[in-house]
Design a protein around this motif. Structure first.
Motif: not given
Length: 164
Positions: A7-9, A50-53, A65-70, A75-76
């Motif tokens: 995603g961020h890539n 990563r997900g943001v607070y 479908t979205c997945v947020f890694a820490r 994520a990698d």
């Protein structure tokens, strides 16, 4: 063909989207939903670093479908675990410019599409969908011949009376 997206890539390759935007993930997901709508039945899984607070973690829906890694490393690792778990690797495509993720996909027999190339495809799809929606909105609604005959019958017009 299902897509697994870094995603961020991908955001980093999208004109008009910036990783510093508070809603960059939501903006990308909106584009991905439009893309999925044009390709009915397309499965898209997008993994963000990563997900943001306080950030909405539930962006799932409409084929995405979205997945947020820490963390970025998570994520990698998450993408690589997902690649290794794919049961039909020839059916999937991984969208990334990250060499380590691309190598894992290639080793597994999963097709790799560079993020920059997919960004162009995504923007073209969004533009195409907007054009189609404008054309549909401008197109006058046309009644079917059988509808016209039914209306004439209901309102007491005989077959030859409406042609003048």
């Amino acid at each position: 063909m299902p897509l697994l997206i870094d995603g961020h890539n991908l955001i980093a390759q999208m004109p008009g989207l910036h990783l510093s935007d508070a809603d960059d993930e939501a903006q990308l997901v909106l584009l991905l939903r439009k893309y999925a709508a044009l390709r009915r039945g397309r499965t898209i899984v997008v993994v963000f670093d990563r997900g943001v607070y306080g950030h909405p973690q539930r962006l799932d829906g409409y084929g995405v479908t979205c997945v947020f890694a820490r963390s970025p490393q998570d994520a990698d690792a998450h993408l690589i675990r997902r690649i290794q778990a794919i049961t039909r690797p020839r059916e999937w495509t991984v969208v990334t410019a990250d060499r380590q993720i691309a190598q894992a996909a290639i080793a597994r027999g999963v097709r790799v599409l560079d993020s920059r190339a997919f960004a162009r495809t995504l923007l073209q799809s969004a533009t195409s969908l907007r054009r189609q929606q404008r054309a549909d909105a401008e197109k006058p609604e046309q009644a079917e011949h059988s509808d016209i005959e039914e209306w004439l019958r209901l309102f007491g017009e005989e077959d030859g009376e409406h042609a003048q």
